[in-house]
Scaffold this motif. Structure first.
Motif, short mmCIF file in Angstrom:
data_model
loop_
_atom_site.label_atom_id
_atom_site.label_comp_id
_atom_site.label_asym_id
_atom_site.label_seq_id
_atom_site.Cartn_x
_atom_site.Cartn_y
_atom_site.Cartn_z
N VAL A 38 -0.55 15.24 -2.03
CA VAL A 38 -1.13 13.94 -1.71
C VAL A 38 -1.29 13.11 -2.98
CG1 VAL A 38 -3.13 12.74 -0.75
CG2 VAL A 38 -2.29 14.83 0.34
N LEU A 39 -1.79 13.76 -4.04
CA LEU A 39 -1.94 13.06 -5.31
C LEU A 39 -0.58 12.76 -5.93
CD1 LEU A 39 -5.01 14.84 -6.93
CD2 LEU A 39 -4.92 12.72 -5.63
N THR A 40 0.39 13.64 -5.72
CA THR A 40 1.74 13.38 -6.22
C THR A 40 2.31 12.13 -5.56
OG1 THR A 40 2.14 15.72 -6.64
CG2 THR A 40 4.07 14.30 -6.44
N GLY A 41 2.09 12.01 -4.24
CA GLY A 41 2.54 10.81 -3.53
C GLY A 41 1.86 9.57 -4.06
N LEU A 42 0.56 9.67 -4.32
CA LEU A 42 -0.16 8.54 -4.88
C LEU A 42 0.40 8.17 -6.25
CD1 LEU A 42 -2.48 6.52 -4.89
CD2 LEU A 42 -3.97 8.31 -5.78
N GLY A 43 0.72 9.19 -7.05
CA GLY A 43 1.30 8.94 -8.36
C GLY A 43 2.62 8.22 -8.28
N LEU A 44 3.44 8.54 -7.28
CA LEU A 44 4.72 7.84 -7.10
C LEU A 44 4.48 6.37 -6.77
CD1 LEU A 44 6.74 10.51 -5.08
CD2 LEU A 44 7.19 9.75 -7.43
#
Length: 589
Positions: A38-44
């Motif tokens: 979820v945080l990886t998606g936010l980072g993208l």
């Protein structure tokens, strides 16, 4: 703020929608369930680097879509427009990021493809991440100085605005002084050329339209005989001179007029034609008279022709240099005179600008002293506020030191350099944030700082007497801010996150029930491993973990908190403890 994130084929997440609301949102789930994705998606969405290895096995690519509310951030909305994107009527903008398994990624903002760096610019104002691996806010001396200035209050901000306005004016004057000084020789050469040109124009003294008049005169004098013959032939044809058989045009028209007038009594319509013929007769008579005068006046004038040629040659030298026509030359002379006045005034202007620069130097010196005093006072208050917060976050004895020291040279923000330093325990040397502290400790320090800054921001907003409003806070994302704490300290972490969430949107990834109990919205990341279906689609193959995200409320939330407390969501004791946590978290909120 972030309204929602939709993720497809990223890591263990096949498809998930993460709704986000105002206040405090917590994301929980078992280890390995996919909270990190979820945080990886936010980072993208924030313009982070894309990693093809993060694409879900068997998928061609991953897609992350987010909706950001930018109505309260005019500069962000302007940047979206500048990038070619569109902000929706409700004040939101859609951000899309795709990552191909083959390694390519694309970014879209408001329906328009943009470089990922543009997303990073947008995110820098809208979202701040404090995580184990990165601290994206207050990571530079400039950001720390801005934070201290914000904490110092609106009066200090007024002093800063005045300083920056004076600095900007001074910088503009210095640039102009440098330009005038560096281009002095060039300006002198330009002025000399203008003087020479104006002197030449003044000597020739051209008159408006004179070139056109002389061109016509030269044409007439140079072809006098041809013109005389043509005019004479025309006169003879009209007046009838030397024409024995047909008579003149005037006579022919006159005969026609009399014939029509004689018949007009039988048909009045012929009278109108007779009148028109009479008018034609008068016109022909006038033409004959004028042609006769033209022939008599037209004389060969070699001397006049030579004079006209000489004058036209003088005018031609001007039009070759200063314009296509004499009217253009006269316009150039007018503009050149104004430019020459400007060039000749350079010395006086230079003296005036230097005098104004000296005045600004004095103003800036006084303003810089006021800024320094304000920052030092605010530094003490901020240090005390954060240190007090750290005591309740299982970091008793740790102290934040806000150092305000003279800069190497003054700049657009004053004459200070600001550094946030951490003393991990009494007697230990103060070191820059990020050095000498674990990721979890650093996240707690950042939480303490953000709570102190947000509290000051809220107090500033309540200053209704001034009528001034501070800029909105960004969305804060904390990743495992509670690492290494438990018990009462964990409760204090949750309480402080809830305090921060009163002022802005806060998203927290946590594994502690004491923190999750303070949430306004509780999202749970769950995982499952299918046994495989007959259709054989990649998402249904046995052994591939599938992750989903869902919001829990009421009894489901109690079950999740119980699981986080004891690993046994059905345990009566754990459920009772979960209920007590929820009840205690609402006290004083």
């Amino acid at each position: 703020m972030l309204e929602e994130i939709a993720i497809e084929n990223l890591g263990v997440i096949r498809a998930a929608r993460v709704p986000l609301t105002d206040g405090l949102t917590v994301i929980t789930g078992e280890t390995g369930a996919g909270k990190t994705m979820v945080l990886t998606g936010l980072g993208l969405l924030m313009g982070g680097k894309a990693d093809p290895a993060a694409v879900r096995p068997g998928a061609d690519g991953a897609v992350v879509e987010g909706r950001l509310r930018v109505a309260a951030h005019p500069s962000v909305a302007a940047r979206v427009d500048e990038a070619g994107g569109e902000v929706d009527d409700d004040g939101t903008v859609v951000v899309l990021r795709t990552v191909a398994a083959a390694g390519r990624s694309r970014a879209h903002l408001g329906g328009r493809g943009v470089p990922q760096a543009v997303l990073a610019e947008i995110a820098d104002e809208l979202v701040t991440v404090h995580g184990q691996a990165d601290q994206l806010r207050l990571r530079t001396a400039a950001k720390q100085r801005e934070a201290l200035d914000s904490f110092a209050g609106l009066d200090h901000q007024d002093d800063l605005d005045a300083y920056r306005a004076a600095w900007s004016e001074r910088a503009g004057l210095l640039a102009e002084i440098d330009d005038l000084t560096a281009r002095a020789a060039e300006r002198a050469r330009e002025a000399e050329l203008l003087r020479l040109g104006l002197a030449e124009v003044e000597r020739v003294d051209p008159q408006p339209g004179e070139d056109a008049e002389l061109t016509a005169l030269v044409g007439r004098l140079g072809n006098a005989e041809q013109l005389r013959v043509a005019a004479q032939e025309a006169h003879d044809a009209v007046a009838g001179d030397d024409v024995e058989t047909t008579g003149s045009a005037v006579e022919a028209v006159e005969r026609a007029r009399r014939a029509l007038e004689a018949a007009a009594s039988d048909d009045p319509a012929l009278g109108g034609h007779a009148t028109r013929l009479a008018e034609a007769g008068y016109l022909l008579a006038d033409v004959a008279t004028e042609l006769s005068s033209y022939v008599n006046d037209l004389q060969a004038d070699p001397a006049g022709l030579e004079t006209a040629h000489a004058r036209l040659a003088e005018l031609t030298t001007l039009t070759r240099s200063y314009g296509e026509t004499i009217d253009d030359v006269l316009r150039w002379a007018s503009d050149a005179g104004l430019r020459l006045l400007d060039l000749d005034d350079g010395g006086e202007r230079l003296a005036g600008m230097r005098e104004r620069t000296a005045e600004l130097d004095a103003e800036l010196a006084g303003a810089a002293e006021r800024l320094t005093a304000g920052r030092r006072k605010a530094a003490e208050s901020l240090s005390d506020a954060v240190t007090q917060e750290l005591s309740g976050l299982a970091m008793k004895g740790a102290r934040l030191v806000v150092d305000v020291a003279p800069a190497d040279e003054p700049g657009p923000w004053g004459a200070d350099q600001v550094a946030f330093l951490l003393e991990p325990h009494p007697g230990a040397p103060a070191r820059p944030l990020g050095k000498g502290a674990s990721g979890g400790e650093l996240s707690r320090v950042m939480l303490a700082v953000e709570v102190a800054l947000a509290t000051a921001r809220v107090e500033a907003r309540t200053d209704t007497g001034s009528g001034r409003v501070t800029a909105p806070l960004p969305t804060f994302v904390f990743d495992e801010v509670d690492a290494g704490v438990g018990g009462r300290a964990a409760v204090e972490v949750g309480r402080r996150l809830a305090v921060l969430a009163r002022s802005t949107q806060v998203v927290v990834v946590t594994h502690l029930a004491q923190v999750a109990a303070f949430a306004d919205s509780h999202l749970v990341v769950t995982k499952s491993t299918p046994d495989g279906d007959a259709d054989g689609t990649p998402d249904d193959r046995a052994g591939i973990t599938v992750t989903g995200v869902r919001e829990v409320t009421d009894d489901e939330r109690v079950r999740e908190l119980a699981r986080m407390l004891s690993g046994q969501e059905e345990s009566a004791t754990a459920r009772q403890h979960a209920v007590e946590l929820l009840e205690s978290s609402t006290v004083g909120r």
